[in-house]
Scaffold this active site. Sequence first.
Site, short mmCIF file in Angstrom:
data_model
loop_
_atom_site.label_atom_id
_atom_site.label_comp_id
_atom_site.label_asym_id
_atom_site.label_seq_id
_atom_site.Cartn_x
_atom_site.Cartn_y
_atom_site.Cartn_z
N TYR A 35 0.85 -1.19 0.00
CA TYR A 35 0.00 0.00 0.00
C TYR A 35 0.89 1.24 0.00
O TYR A 35 1.88 1.28 -0.71
CB TYR A 35 -1.00 -0.04 1.16
CG TYR A 35 -2.17 0.87 0.88
CD1 TYR A 35 -2.95 0.69 -0.27
CD2 TYR A 35 -2.48 1.94 1.71
CE1 TYR A 35 -3.99 1.54 -0.58
CE2 TYR A 35 -3.53 2.79 1.41
CZ TYR A 35 -4.28 2.59 0.27
OH TYR A 35 -5.30 3.44 -0.03
N ARG B 113 -8.58 11.14 -7.62
CA ARG B 113 -7.71 11.78 -6.64
C ARG B 113 -6.94 10.70 -5.89
O ARG B 113 -7.22 10.35 -4.76
CB ARG B 113 -8.55 12.62 -5.65
CG ARG B 113 -7.71 13.57 -4.80
CD ARG B 113 -8.34 13.83 -3.45
NE ARG B 113 -8.50 12.63 -2.65
CZ ARG B 113 -7.53 12.09 -1.91
NH1 ARG B 113 -6.33 12.60 -1.90
NH2 ARG B 113 -7.78 11.00 -1.20
N LYS C 221 -6.38 -1.67 -0.96
CA LYS C 221 -7.27 -1.59 0.21
C LYS C 221 -7.88 -2.96 0.52
O LYS C 221 -7.92 -3.39 1.69
CB LYS C 221 -8.39 -0.59 -0.06
CG LYS C 221 -7.95 0.87 -0.04
CD LYS C 221 -7.85 1.40 1.38
CE LYS C 221 -7.57 2.89 1.37
NZ LYS C 221 -7.55 3.48 2.70
N GLU D 17 -13.48 5.30 -2.36
CA GLU D 17 -12.05 5.53 -2.17
C GLU D 17 -11.47 6.42 -3.26
O GLU D 17 -11.66 6.16 -4.46
CB GLU D 17 -11.30 4.18 -2.18
CG GLU D 17 -9.84 4.27 -1.83
CD GLU D 17 -9.61 4.67 -0.38
OE1 GLU D 17 -8.58 5.30 -0.11
OE2 GLU D 17 -10.47 4.35 0.47
N ASP D 18 -10.78 7.48 -2.85
CA ASP D 18 -10.02 8.37 -3.74
C ASP D 18 -10.87 9.00 -4.84
O ASP D 18 -10.43 9.11 -6.00
CB ASP D 18 -8.82 7.63 -4.33
CG ASP D 18 -7.68 7.54 -3.31
OD1 ASP D 18 -7.84 8.09 -2.20
OD2 ASP D 18 -6.64 6.95 -3.61
N ASP E 286 -13.42 6.15 3.11
CA ASP E 286 -12.24 6.06 3.97
C ASP E 286 -11.42 7.34 3.97
O ASP E 286 -10.85 7.72 4.99
CB ASP E 286 -11.37 4.88 3.55
CG ASP E 286 -10.24 4.64 4.52
OD1 ASP E 286 -10.52 4.47 5.72
OD2 ASP E 286 -9.07 4.62 4.08
N ASP E 287 -11.36 8.04 2.83
CA ASP E 287 -10.60 9.28 2.77
C ASP E 287 -11.18 10.33 3.71
O ASP E 287 -10.44 11.14 4.27
CB ASP E 287 -10.60 9.84 1.34
CG ASP E 287 -10.03 8.86 0.34
OD1 ASP E 287 -8.91 8.40 0.57
OD2 ASP E 287 -10.70 8.55 -0.65
N ASN F 160 0.34 12.13 1.94
CA ASN F 160 1.17 11.09 1.36
C ASN F 160 1.00 11.09 -0.16
O ASN F 160 0.06 11.71 -0.66
CB ASN F 160 0.83 9.71 1.98
CG ASN F 160 -0.64 9.35 1.86
OD1 ASN F 160 -1.24 9.50 0.81
ND2 ASN F 160 -1.23 8.87 2.95
#
Length: 571
Positions: free
Chosen positions: A107, A160, A178, A249-250, A272-273, A422
């Site tokens: 990850y 993203r 994930k 996610e993202d 989750d973000d 990150n």
Amino acid sequence: MPAKSAAASDTQVIRTALSGYDLLLHPGLNKGTAFTEEERDAFALHGLLPPHIGTLQDQRERRKRALDNEPTDFGKYVLMRDLQDNDETLFYSLIAHHTEALLPIVYTPAVGEGCQRFSEIWRKPRGLFISYPNRRLIDQMLADPRYDQIRCIVVSDGERILGLGDQGAGGMGIPIGKMALYTALGGIPPQHCLPILLDVGTDNPALLQNPIYIGWQQPRIRGQEYDDFIESFVRAVQRRWPNILLQWEDFAGDNALRLLERYRDRLCTFNDDIQGTAAVTTGTLLAAVNATGIPLKDQTIAMFGSGSAGVGIINLLLAAMREQGLTEAEARQRVYAFNRHGLMVEGDPGLRFSQIPLARRREDVAHWTVAGPGPTSLFDVVRNAKVTVLAGVSAQPCAFTEEIIREMSRHTPRPVIFPLSNPTSKAEATPADLLRWTNGRALVGTGSPFAPVEVDGRQVRISQINNSFIFPGLALGILVSRSSRVTDGMMMAAAKALASMSPTHQDSNAPLLPPIAESRKVALVVAESVARQALVEGVARVKDPSTLPEQLHAYVWEPVYRPYERLDSPC
């Protein structure tokens, strides 16, 4: 049906009708050289395998040597992805035995380059690519019997990716990663996990011009077309799996917030973000303030970056402050939020809808001494508001300057500083600099992994405020409790469970979080807390809390090879 199996048990027998190449090519069933002599007889494997009969331990040692001989993290990432697509049990066993070394490989941060170069390394199908041109085929794609056991999905549209922006179809590396952590850290059986990439095009000019790009090579669809496509996807998922857990996610900031609000009361879903980042940051901050001895409600917080992640963190922190006795207005007075222009103030042009409640009144800052005209800078806020907690989700490297940090350390004996962006190249500051500028007094947590820092002759381990401390356990708790929704209370329960495991409870100078190697232990604690909260809030289908520990133990999948028997008549 290729295989039949029951609840996880080290002695469980797996019965399958697959044999020969078909068995070896199935990543969930392949054991490589660990097939016994009897299994090689029964499944026609002689000649397809070398004669050596090995063990899982032998195979881990062989793979670890190969990884150690690979000079780059990207090369290690590719080796691990290939292993996952060939032998899932060995893949997860390797992570279990070398968690601290391999989590950054499977990850963040290595997955970032994996997404950027996904078109170079894609070899075998894993998960589903659902592209806009194929939107009328979604039900057909989901209907394959191989997906009958699916209980959880991670989905992205690749817009993203970490701090790297639009990676189009290459964003599939994130759902794959994930879901791998769902299993590696949460113990969720791999056959229950489905990564999905919604390919709605890309606005990345490099990908649009790249002849080897594997995605739909068109500009991203927007507006109503995009919303209709997402709606079609969600409805198809609900038809196929009425009780599915779906993790977003993202997605880009505006879409991430909109989609979460639109669907959080229609199905069991979380982002989750937004929520996972909020929970892990809140949990770590609760651990940090425990070490300082100053309650959260008395801290002054600067949030540098107010996209979807920043907004999510602030909202959960406000809830935690209210639990400690502050009113909503009092809690908001403790937080200063920034966007790319500076401190957000009422009436600023360009404020997003989600940011408006976080903007300060102009009279709050009217009397301040500031460095110059224009937006109020981070240094101005640190100096005037006497900030004690500083967190960054801006993806702006070096944003936390020596001047800012030294000013912050003048106002508090133990400044709490979280550069969360990150991959590593996007971090707002390095732990070494932060500890040097504060004479070793800062409580530091980072979004990406950093090496220990020497302070006064001792090695200080830097806690990684990684969502992997939250989402695997969160998902496990949701699945075991059979929750119908993911509530804010469940996210807070996850944060508090993480905080309860902080080494600072025994030593105020200890790292804020447990070692990454203990992630699976953390996940079980988080899972039970989340499941119990689901029962309290009435969203769980399991009704007896006394059965939760037993059900968690029974559900968790362990990466061990099990004996096989031939199933002659598949059914």
